[in-house]
Design a protein around this motif. Structure first.
Motif, PDB file in Angstrom:
ATOM      1  N   THR A 244     -10.004   2.770 -22.539  1.00 23.73           N
ATOM      2  CA  THR A 244      -9.266   3.988 -22.196  1.00 23.73           C
ATOM      3  C   THR A 244      -8.427   4.517 -23.362  1.00 23.73           C
ATOM      4  N   LEU A 245      -8.488   3.878 -24.513  1.00 28.65           N
ATOM      5  CA  LEU A 245      -7.660   4.281 -25.634  1.00 28.65           C
ATOM      6  C   LEU A 245      -8.167   5.578 -26.253  1.00 28.65           C
ATOM      7  N   ASP A 246      -7.237   6.494 -26.573  1.00 27.40           N
ATOM      8  CA  ASP A 246      -7.620   7.694 -27.310  1.00 27.40           C
ATOM      9  C   ASP A 246      -7.555   7.392 -28.810  1.00 27.40           C
ATOM     10  N   SER A 247      -7.911   8.374 -29.631  1.00 25.29           N
ATOM     11  CA  SER A 247      -7.998   8.130 -31.073  1.00 25.29           C
ATOM     12  C   SER A 247      -6.660   7.710 -31.666  1.00 25.29           C
ATOM     13  N   ARG A 248      -5.561   8.290 -31.181  1.00 31.83           N
ATOM     14  CA  ARG A 248      -4.240   7.926 -31.701  1.00 31.83           C
ATOM     15  C   ARG A 248      -3.902   6.482 -31.342  1.00 31.83           C
ATOM     16  N   ALA A 249      -4.210   6.107 -30.096  1.00 31.50           N
ATOM     17  CA  ALA A 249      -3.928   4.732 -29.655  1.00 31.50           C
ATOM     18  C   ALA A 249      -4.775   3.724 -30.428  1.00 31.50           C
ATOM     19  N   ILE A 250      -6.015   4.106 -30.727  1.00 32.07           N
ATOM     20  CA  ILE A 250      -6.889   3.217 -31.495  1.00 32.07           C
ATOM     21  C   ILE A 250      -6.314   2.992 -32.894  1.00 32.07           C
ATOM     22  N   LYS A 251      -5.818   4.067 -33.530  1.00 33.41           N
ATOM     23  CA  LYS A 251      -5.199   3.939 -34.844  1.00 33.41           C
ATOM     24  C   LYS A 251      -3.971   3.043 -34.786  1.00 33.41           C
ATOM     25  N   SER A 252      -3.153   3.216 -33.743  1.00 32.16           N
ATOM     26  CA  SER A 252      -1.946   2.389 -33.601  1.00 32.16           C
ATOM     27  C   SER A 252      -2.316   0.926 -33.413  1.00 32.16           C
ATOM     28  N   MET A 253      -3.338   0.689 -32.594  1.00 39.35           N
ATOM     29  CA  MET A 253      -3.784  -0.683 -32.354  1.00 39.35           C
ATOM     30  C   MET A 253      -4.294  -1.308 -33.642  1.00 39.35           C
ATOM     31  N   TYR A 254      -5.085  -0.558 -34.389  1.00 36.16           N
ATOM     32  CA  TYR A 254      -5.652  -1.085 -35.629  1.00 36.16           C
ATOM     33  C   TYR A 254      -4.553  -1.394 -36.647  1.00 36.16           C
ATOM     34  N   SER A 255      -3.575  -0.489 -36.742  1.00 38.30           N
ATOM     35  CA  SER A 255      -2.457  -0.711 -37.678  1.00 38.30           C
ATOM     36  C   SER A 255      -1.665  -1.941 -37.280  1.00 38.30           C
ATOM     37  N   PHE A 256      -1.439  -2.097 -35.975  1.00 41.67           N
ATOM     38  CA  PHE A 256      -0.695  -3.261 -35.490  1.00 41.67           C
ATOM     39  C   PHE A 256      -1.424  -4.550 -35.854  1.00 41.67           C
ATOM     40  N   MET A 257      -2.743  -4.571 -35.670  1.00 39.68           N
ATOM     41  CA  MET A 257      -3.508  -5.783 -35.907  1.00 39.68           C
ATOM     42  C   MET A 257      -3.649  -6.105 -37.392  1.00 39.68           C
ATOM     43  N   LYS A 258      -3.235  -5.193 -38.284  1.00 38.22           N
ATOM     44  CA  LYS A 258      -3.262  -5.470 -39.720  1.00 38.22           C
ATOM     45  C   LYS A 258      -1.878  -5.789 -40.266  1.00 38.22           C
ATOM     46  N   ASN A 259      -0.866  -5.733 -39.408  1.00 40.42           N
ATOM     47  CA  ASN A 259       0.514  -5.959 -39.841  1.00 40.42           C
ATOM     48  C   ASN A 259       0.903  -7.404 -39.558  1.00 40.42           C
ATOM     49  N   SER A 260       0.899  -8.240 -40.588  1.00 39.93           N
ATOM     50  CA  SER A 260       1.153  -9.665 -40.411  1.00 39.93           C
ATOM     51  C   SER A 260       2.548  -9.928 -39.860  1.00 39.93           C
ATOM     52  N   GLU A 261       3.527  -9.127 -40.296  1.00 36.32           N
ATOM     53  CA  GLU A 261       4.903  -9.316 -39.820  1.00 36.32           C
ATOM     54  C   GLU A 261       5.006  -9.072 -38.323  1.00 36.32           C
ATOM     55  N   GLN A 262       4.339  -8.022 -37.825  1.00 35.86           N
ATOM     56  CA  GLN A 262       4.362  -7.739 -36.394  1.00 35.86           C
ATOM     57  C   GLN A 262       3.579  -8.786 -35.616  1.00 35.86           C
ATOM     58  N   LEU A 263       2.451  -9.223 -36.158  1.00 38.51           N
ATOM     59  CA  LEU A 263       1.641 -10.223 -35.471  1.00 38.51           C
ATOM     60  C   LEU A 263       2.385 -11.546 -35.341  1.00 38.51           C
ATOM     61  N   THR A 264       3.183 -11.881 -36.348  1.00 39.76           N
ATOM     62  CA  THR A 264       3.957 -13.117 -36.293  1.00 39.76           C
ATOM     63  C   THR A 264       4.874 -13.143 -35.072  1.00 39.76           C
ATOM     64  N   LYS A 265       5.388 -11.984 -34.682  1.00 39.30           N
ATOM     65  CA  LYS A 265       6.306 -11.904 -33.545  1.00 39.30           C
ATOM     66  C   LYS A 265       5.616 -12.209 -32.215  1.00 39.30           C
ATOM     67  N   LEU A 266       4.282 -12.175 -32.204  1.00 36.06           N
ATOM     68  CA  LEU A 266       3.565 -12.519 -30.972  1.00 36.06           C
ATOM     69  C   LEU A 266       3.785 -13.979 -30.604  1.00 36.06           C
ATOM     70  N   PHE A 267       4.022 -14.797 -31.630  1.00 35.36           N
ATOM     71  CA  PHE A 267       4.209 -16.227 -31.383  1.00 35.36           C
ATOM     72  C   PHE A 267       5.696 -16.495 -31.180  1.00 35.36           C
ATOM     73  N   SER A 268       6.162 -16.245 -29.975  1.00 35.40           N
ATOM     74  CA  SER A 268       7.599 -16.325 -29.715  1.00 35.40           C
ATOM     75  C   SER A 268       8.104 -17.758 -29.689  1.00 35.40           C
ATOM     76  N   SER A 269       7.228 -18.697 -29.419  1.00 34.63           N
ATOM     77  CA  SER A 269       7.663 -20.087 -29.329  1.00 34.63           C
ATOM     78  C   SER A 269       6.578 -20.993 -29.872  1.00 34.63           C
ATOM     79  N   ARG A 270       6.990 -22.007 -30.604  1.00 33.85           N
ATOM     80  CA  ARG A 270       6.044 -23.000 -31.104  1.00 33.85           C
ATOM     81  C   ARG A 270       6.200 -24.324 -30.356  1.00 33.85           C
ATOM     82  N   GLU A 271       6.890 -24.288 -29.228  1.00 35.49           N
ATOM     83  CA  GLU A 271       7.092 -25.500 -28.440  1.00 35.49           C
ATOM     84  C   GLU A 271       5.984 -25.627 -27.400  1.00 35.49           C
TER      85      GLU A 271
END
Length: 343
Positions: A244-271
């Protein structure tokens, strides 16, 4: 508190829906072993819907799980599947290759896992703070650009391209290399990190008339060594289940998945060993229709690493839980073997 029969109905609906993504009705549940009449099952499904655990796509359809339903299932009903011999052999074949540095192992692990599951895989290597800086060199590319190469005692290699400011003299680069080799090589990365913010600025003022650009150089070149790099496999698999993603959402998703700093925040806990977060629990608005299964693994004397799967909320949790558990153990053994070869 829902009844035992309601739990069985919820479990069977989720198991069926995650296999074929078809809404489940009373007939299917009777065929799956629920010993009750169609009318009774429909009443139970209605009760589960009122609890917020099921929902309907339209008035005449069967039920599908809600986000709350998945959460209840994960917390109370999930029974991890044991990985098949075929899956284990495929994992071992995928990781059975020659690697030249530790980052290659971590990066390739994400590729192997994404191919195995058709989901997006995320991989983070063991912590770097206890590593020692054992090598530093600069290779000129042209009159304005250089490549700075950093090597640690555990096989990590980082290279950064840097454009030299116009104010730099050729001798400035030589001085910088000398300072790093004299004061930082054979020190832990944590010590290097601290010196970058305390001792080094004062040292630079003794060697250079102006430190404009010098400290930026250190931050750019050495600062990258402290960043936690997230490797992604199957980045575009996200688009297979987010139709259901439009072209803008696809670009945002792609940019997010290339941003290592943002991706690191997905791992909120290492316990803990394995964690599952669903929808808004991930903490990223654009991922509200997805689930993240994260497996942490420990390598003695080398810290913690993480491997994770990002996919639709309708992923088969029992299978993916067991598969990720197996994968993290196989990856851990691969890394242990790699470190032993370095000793």
């Amino acid at each position: 508190m829902i009844t035992k029969r309601q739990q069985d109905i919820l479990r069977l609906i989720i198991q069926s829906y995650t296999e074929n993504e078809i809404p489940v009705g009373s007939k299917k549940l009777m065929e799956s072993g629920i010993e009750a009449s169609s009318a009774t099952i429909r009443n139970e499904m209605k009760a589960l819907e009122e609890f917020g655990l099921l929902t309907k796509t339209h008035s005449s359809s069967g039920r599908v799980p809600s986000i709350e339903g998945y959460r209840y299932y994960i917390n109370h009903l999930l029974e991890p599947m044991t990985s098949s011999k075929g899956d284990v052999e495929q994992i071992r074949r995928g990781l059975n290759r020659e690697f030249h540095e530790i980052n290659d192992v971590i990066q390739y692990a994400a590729t192997v896992l994404s191919k195995l599951t058709n989901y997006t895989a995320l991989s983070v290597g063991p912590n770097l703070t206890d590593r020692m800086l054992t090598g530093f060199r600069i290779v000129p590319l042209n009159n304005r650009q250089i490549v700075a190469i950093i090597v640690t005692d555990k096989g990590n290699v980082e290279s950064q391209v840097y454009t030299i400011p116009a104010t730099f003299q050729s001798t400035d680069v030589e001085k910088i290399v000398q300072i790093i080799n004299d004061r930082m090589v054979n020190e832990s990365l944590w010590t290097v990190y601290q010196r970058l913010r305390t001792e080094i600025p004062m040292t630079m003022s003794r060697y250079f008339q102006t430190t404009d650009g010098i400290l930026d150089f250190f931050e750019h070149v050495l600062g990258k060594a402290f960043e936690e790099r997230v490797y992604v496999g199957g980045r575009m698999n996200l688009l297979d289940y987010e139709t259901t993603l439009d072209s803008r959402a696809i670009k945002s998703m792609y940019s997010f998945m290339k941003n290592s700093e943002q991706l690191t925040k997905l791992f909120s806990s290492r316990e803990g060993d394995i964690q599952i977060r669903v929808g808004d629990e991930i903490g990223v608005k654009m991922l509200h229709n997805m689930s993240l299964i994260q497996a942490n693994y420990s390598i003695k004397d080398h810290g913690l690493g993480t491997i994770a799967l990002l996919g639709p909320t309708s992923m088969p949790y029992s299978k993916m839980y067991g598969l990720l558990d197996t994968f993290s153990k196989e990856l851990s053994q691969k890394l242990i073997g790699y470190y032993q070869e370095l000793e």
